[in-house]
Design a protein around this motif. Structure first.
Motif, PDB file in Angstrom:
ATOM      1  N   ALA A  19       0.825  -1.203   0.000  1.00 42.88           N
ATOM      2  CA  ALA A  19       0.000   0.000   0.000  1.00 42.88           C
ATOM      3  C   ALA A  19       0.862   1.257   0.000  1.00 42.88           C
ATOM      4  CB  ALA A  19      -0.941  -0.002   1.211  1.00 42.88           C
ATOM      5  N   ASN A  20       1.986   1.233   0.721  1.00 40.31           N
ATOM      6  CA  ASN A  20       2.891   2.395   0.724  1.00 40.31           C
ATOM      7  C   ASN A  20       3.421   2.671  -0.676  1.00 40.31           C
ATOM      8  OD1 ASN A  20       2.691   2.864   3.496  1.00 40.31           O
ATOM      9  ND2 ASN A  20       4.402   1.507   3.975  1.00 40.31           N
ATOM     10  N   ALA A  21       3.815   1.614  -1.389  1.00 42.44           N
ATOM     11  CA  ALA A  21       4.334   1.805  -2.742  1.00 42.44           C
ATOM     12  C   ALA A  21       3.258   2.335  -3.681  1.00 42.44           C
ATOM     13  CB  ALA A  21       4.896   0.487  -3.274  1.00 42.44           C
ATOM     14  N   VAL A  22       2.034   1.818  -3.544  1.00 39.12           N
ATOM     15  CA  VAL A  22       0.939   2.294  -4.399  1.00 39.12           C
ATOM     16  C   VAL A  22       0.625   3.753  -4.081  1.00 39.12           C
ATOM     17  CG1 VAL A  22      -1.507   1.993  -4.951  1.00 39.12           C
ATOM     18  CG2 VAL A  22      -0.024  -0.005  -4.728  1.00 39.12           C
ATOM     19  N   ALA A  23       0.604   4.110  -2.791  1.00 37.66           N
ATOM     20  CA  ALA A  23       0.350   5.499  -2.408  1.00 37.66           C
ATOM     21  C   ALA A  23       1.443   6.419  -2.946  1.00 37.66           C
ATOM     22  CB  ALA A  23       0.261   5.622  -0.889  1.00 37.66           C
ATOM     23  N   ALA A  24       2.697   5.961  -2.886  1.00 37.97           N
ATOM     24  CA  ALA A  24       3.800   6.766  -3.427  1.00 37.97           C
ATOM     25  C   ALA A  24       3.617   6.977  -4.921  1.00 37.97           C
ATOM     26  CB  ALA A  24       5.138   6.075  -3.143  1.00 37.97           C
ATOM     27  N   ALA A  25       3.243   5.919  -5.643  1.00 32.06           N
ATOM     28  CA  ALA A  25       3.020   6.036  -7.080  1.00 32.06           C
ATOM     29  C   ALA A  25       1.875   6.990  -7.374  1.00 32.06           C
ATOM     30  CB  ALA A  25       2.721   4.661  -7.678  1.00 32.06           C
ATOM     31  N   LEU A  26       0.782   6.833  -6.655  1.00 34.44           N
ATOM     32  CA  LEU A  26      -0.403   7.661  -6.900  1.00 34.44           C
ATOM     33  C   LEU A  26      -0.117   9.135  -6.644  1.00 34.44           C
ATOM     34  CD1 LEU A  26      -3.462   7.934  -7.432  1.00 34.44           C
ATOM     35  CD2 LEU A  26      -3.820   7.481  -4.989  1.00 34.44           C
TER      36      LEU A  26
END
Length: 355
Positions: A207-214
């Motif tokens: 989720a952290n990686a997805v939030a960073a991407a978003l």
């Protein structure tokens, strides 16, 4: 039944502790030792996969791909299958690395295989999300939306709120890539808090990686689209998940977003070091798609500062890189800028101007 020796068990325990340096340092020798022992040879694939996963954790992506490919190729029919739970997680990791490093033809074939009905649900979900992002990057938005919807259905079947939130973040990114920024902001406002909810463990890391991407992507696109206020807010919010990932890749993406936002604010001198840091780090990591986008921003900054010849060289290199990857939106934009800069370069030459 094969009984794992102490050499392999120690390496496996090191991975469980997160001692990735130790695995990278000792793993190749352990694999060679096991290869030479007829009673332990079947553990070589599992050892190779431990090394590959550890290299990925250290962001040594090219080496990680080589070890993962080797381990997965030797895996079938060995005792290592039980050791790595069939290797499904390693297959997903390899697909992710193909995407990150721009080996998109390999990624496409691999994702098609991982998305087949006989694969585990989590593999199918990860593959479908990867297919959606690849379709969006290449401008096939109808396909991308269909794939996001398919991924949302798989996430519902997995009964995971965290996975469902990640898919909705994918939806926001696809809509944003189409230029539908107002809709994308709506999706982002709804899903960003959900990405902070899973707590601890693997789901929170994802989720952290997805939030960073978003958030970094939205900050870039919104700044370029004229919504500086929202872009600046997302830039600030992105700092938390970027730090939480502990990855240089996401730090470079944050630098890239800073470069775009600051350039659009009219602070080209402040933006340039951030963009250059992003280019250098992404090049070092071998993250070709992200590096191509960062180089495009470096070209825009050179143009903004009046360095026409430097901008043209950077645009030309970015065009070659984006075209090789099939980034249709970026390549069409670069062609337009090169046409304009060609005229400016001709005019400068006629007047005898020197950059």
């Amino acid at each position: 039944m094969l009984i794992a020796g102490r050499t392999y068990r120690d390496l496996r325990a090191a991975f469980g502790r997160g001692a990735y340096d130790q695995i990278v340092r000792e793993g190749p020798a352990v694999a060679a030792t096991l290869e030479a022992d007829a009673t332990q040879q079947e553990l070589v694939p599992a050892t190779a996969l431990l090394v590959g996963a550890a290299l990925a954790e250290q962001e040594l992506y090219t080496d990680a791909i080589a070890w993962l490919e080797y381990g997965l190729a030797r895996l079938p029919g060995t005792a290592s299958v039980a050791e790595v739970a069939g290797g499904h997680w390693h297959h997903r990791l390899l697909a992710d690395l193909y995407l990150l490093t721009g080996r998109w033809d390999s990624a496409s074939v691999y994702l098609d295989w991982l998305a087949r009905p006989e694969q585990p649900l989590d593999s199918r979900l990860a593959a479908t999300r990867g297919q959606a992002m690849l379709a969006a990057a290449r401008g096939r938005f109808d396909d991308a939306h269909l794939l996001v919807n398919a991924a949302a259905d798989l996430a519902r079947r997995a009964h995971s709120s965290a996975l469902a939130a990640m898919v909705e973040a994918d939806r926001a990114l696809v809509v944003a890539a189409q230029g539908r920024l107002l809709e994308a902001v709506g999706f982002t406002e709804e899903v960003a808090p959900r990405l902070a909810a899973p707590g601890r463990g693997p789901e929170q890391r994802w989720a952290n990686a997805v939030a960073a991407a978003l958030l970094t992507t939205m900050a870039r696109l919104l700044a370029a689209g004229g919504d500086l206020m929202t872009a600046m807010r997302y830039l600030v919010e992105a700092g938390v998940p970027v730090v939480a990932t502990g990855r240089s890749y996401w730090s470079a993406q944050l630098d890239l977003a800073r470069g775009v936002v600051w350039r659009e604010e009219g602070e080209a001198e402040r933006a340039e070091p951030a963009a250059i840091r992003a280019v250098q780090e992404l090049d070092r990591l071998g993250a070709r798609p992200a590096a191509a986008v960062a180089r495009l921003e470096e070209a825009r900054l050179a143009e903004a500062r009046g360095h026409v010849l430097s901008a043209r060289r950077l645009y030309e290199r970015a065009w070659r890189e984006c075209a090789a990857l099939g980034l249709s939106r970026e390549t069409s934009g670069i062609r337009a800028r090169l046409a304009t800069l060609g005229q400016e370069t001709d005019e400068s030459s006629e007047s005898g101007a020197v950059e």
